[in-house]
Design a protein around this motif. Structure first.
Motif, short mmCIF file in Angstrom:
data_model
loop_
_atom_site.label_atom_id
_atom_site.label_comp_id
_atom_site.label_asym_id
_atom_site.label_seq_id
_atom_site.Cartn_x
_atom_site.Cartn_y
_atom_site.Cartn_z
N MET A 1 0.87 -1.60 0.38
CA MET A 1 0.03 -0.12 0.00
C MET A 1 1.15 1.13 -0.04
N THR A 2 1.91 1.48 0.61
CA THR A 2 2.73 2.23 0.75
C THR A 2 3.47 2.91 -0.55
N SER A 3 3.90 1.55 -1.07
CA SER A 3 4.42 1.64 -2.84
C SER A 3 3.52 2.38 -3.57
N VAL A 4 2.40 1.76 -3.60
CA VAL A 4 1.45 2.50 -4.24
C VAL A 4 0.79 3.64 -4.14
N LEU B 1 -0.07 6.58 -7.06
CA LEU B 1 -1.48 7.86 -6.57
C LEU B 1 -0.80 9.41 -6.09
N LEU B 2 0.23 9.21 -5.50
CA LEU B 2 0.75 10.95 -5.17
C LEU B 2 1.54 11.67 -6.57
N THR B 3 2.08 10.57 -6.58
CA THR B 3 2.66 10.95 -8.47
C THR B 3 1.99 11.56 -9.31
N GLU B 4 1.29 10.86 -9.61
CA GLU B 4 -0.65 10.95 -10.63
C GLU B 4 -0.69 12.51 -10.24
N ALA B 5 -1.30 12.55 -8.94
CA ALA B 5 -1.94 13.59 -8.04
C ALA B 5 -1.58 14.45 -8.25
N LEU B 6 -0.14 14.84 -8.34
CA LEU B 6 1.02 16.61 -8.47
C LEU B 6 1.52 15.92 -9.62
N HIS B 7 1.40 15.32 -10.34
CA HIS B 7 1.37 15.77 -11.96
C HIS B 7 0.64 15.41 -12.92
N ALA B 8 -1.23 15.93 -11.91
CA ALA B 8 -2.45 15.55 -13.11
C ALA B 8 -2.75 17.51 -14.39
N GLU B 9 -2.07 18.47 -13.21
CA GLU B 9 -1.73 19.50 -14.27
C GLU B 9 -0.65 20.00 -14.68
N GLU B 10 -0.73 20.37 -15.42
CA GLU B 10 0.74 20.84 -16.33
C GLU B 10 1.54 21.35 -15.20
N GLY C 1 -12.14 15.81 -14.15
CA GLY C 1 -11.17 16.83 -14.94
C GLY C 1 -9.89 16.87 -14.09
N PRO C 2 -8.65 17.49 -14.40
CA PRO C 2 -7.74 17.50 -13.63
C PRO C 2 -7.65 17.90 -11.96
N THR C 3 -8.11 19.10 -11.80
CA THR C 3 -8.58 19.17 -10.07
C THR C 3 -9.04 18.07 -9.24
N ALA C 4 -10.07 17.80 -9.95
CA ALA C 4 -11.04 16.83 -9.77
C ALA C 4 -10.32 15.48 -9.68
N LEU C 5 -9.19 14.63 -10.28
CA LEU C 5 -8.65 13.81 -10.25
C LEU C 5 -7.61 14.21 -8.41
N ILE C 6 -7.05 15.49 -9.43
CA ILE C 6 -6.47 15.25 -8.05
C ILE C 6 -7.06 15.48 -6.46
N PHE D 1 -7.12 12.62 -1.55
CA PHE D 1 -7.98 11.72 -0.57
C PHE D 1 -7.96 10.07 -0.06
N ALA D 2 -7.65 9.29 -0.99
CA ALA D 2 -7.42 8.59 -1.36
C ALA D 2 -6.23 7.92 -0.74
N SER D 3 -5.20 8.67 -1.17
CA SER D 3 -3.99 8.55 -0.50
C SER D 3 -4.03 8.91 0.73
#
Length: 283
Positions: A48-51, A56-65, A230-235, A240-242
């Motif tokens: 879980m920690t790895s995921v 999850l956090l990597t994708e959240a941080l790069h969801a916007e440009e 959208g990107p903001t909602a995805l973040i 939140f999931a993280s």
């Protein structure tokens, strides 16, 4: 629409299947299973920690440009606090029946009996509590676990939100679903043990236990739909999931694992789980 049904099937296996498996395990409950459950919890915590950290956090941080860490940090904090509050409510609803916590006793489970609330059984068998109370404790636990599974389902849905068209190739989402399924096994045991000990038949207790995992599906669809806006909602959804999963790891799995088996091995297995998650995500 096909992606939603795929998500529902994956989440049903993790939620209903995981808690249902816990019910099956409870039917063959063994008191010497502490070490096995401890290692299972540690490994799940590591994966879980790895995921969370590498997906999850990597994708959240790069969801916007442009990377904006503050919404991600806020979402993690909110997710952490929401799950912490739900677990506080669960503990308040279940721990008061049997006075097994004092100043010399940790407030988290340090034995398989406490983790599954089988310690309630001993009190009832010795006549200190009415047997009907044990059955009621199982129903309360089932309702609490059902409520607890909605945010966990949101974790699965958020994990898949960015890859709706390639859901089955989303390794992070698949791994998260598998790990939550493993995490649900002890939760299913916590529901089934008092139900069985309270007089319910094993088949019926397993069915009720499995149904307590059904809200995971609702949470997954909710997390997926929010993340797909959208990107903001995805973040918001991913962060939140993280936060929710970080509480599960550091507030539940690791403390329970180490208390159940006071050894260095659970920590080593947790690191092994982290490496396993890392390899699965990037290989």
């Amino acid at each position: 629409m096909n992606s939603i049904w795929t998500l529902v099937i994956i989440t049903a296996i993790a939620g209903v299947g995981g808690t249902g498996m816990g019910g099956v395990v409870a039917c063959a409950f063994r008191k010497d299973s502490n070490k096995t459950v401890s290692l299972l919890l540690s490994f799940a915590a590591g994966v879980m920690t790895s995921v969370v950290c590498f997906d999850l956090l990597t994708e959240a941080l790069h969801a916007e440009e442009q990377v904006n860490v503050w919404p991600v940090a806020a979402g993690v904090l909110i997710g952490f606090c929401v799950i912490a509050a739900l677990n506080w409510l669960i503990d308040k609803a279940t721990n008061h029946e049997v006075a097994h916590i004092d100043e010399n006793h940790p407030k988290t489970a340090d034995s398989l009996e406490e983790l599954t609330h089988a310690n309630h059984l001993h009190e009832h068998l010795e006549g200190r509590q009415p047997r009907s109370g044990l059955f009621l404790a199982g129903l309360v636990m089932a309702a609490a676990i059902a409520l607890h599974n909605i945010p966990e389902g949101m974790v699965i849905g958020a994990s898949f939100a960015g890859t709706a068209d390639q859901m089955l190739t989303n390794r992070g989402g698949i791994v998260m679903a598998i790990v939550i399924g493993l995490h649900n096994i002890p939760e299913g045991m916590a529901v089934a043990v008092p139900l069985i000990s309270g007089g319910m038949t094993k088949c019926r207790s397993v069915r009720i236990t499995a149904l307590s995992g059904a809200p995971t599906i609702l949470g997954a669809v909710l997390g997926f739909l929010i993340g797909a806006i959208g990107p903001t909602a995805l973040i918001i959804s991913l962060s939140f999931a993280s936060g929710a999963m970080l509480y599960v790891v550091f507030g539940e799995l690791l403390p329970e694992s180490i208390l159940m088996w006071k050894s260095k091995l659970p920590a080593a297995v947790a690191v092994l789980g982290m490496l396993t998650g890392l390899i699965i995500i990037y290989v």
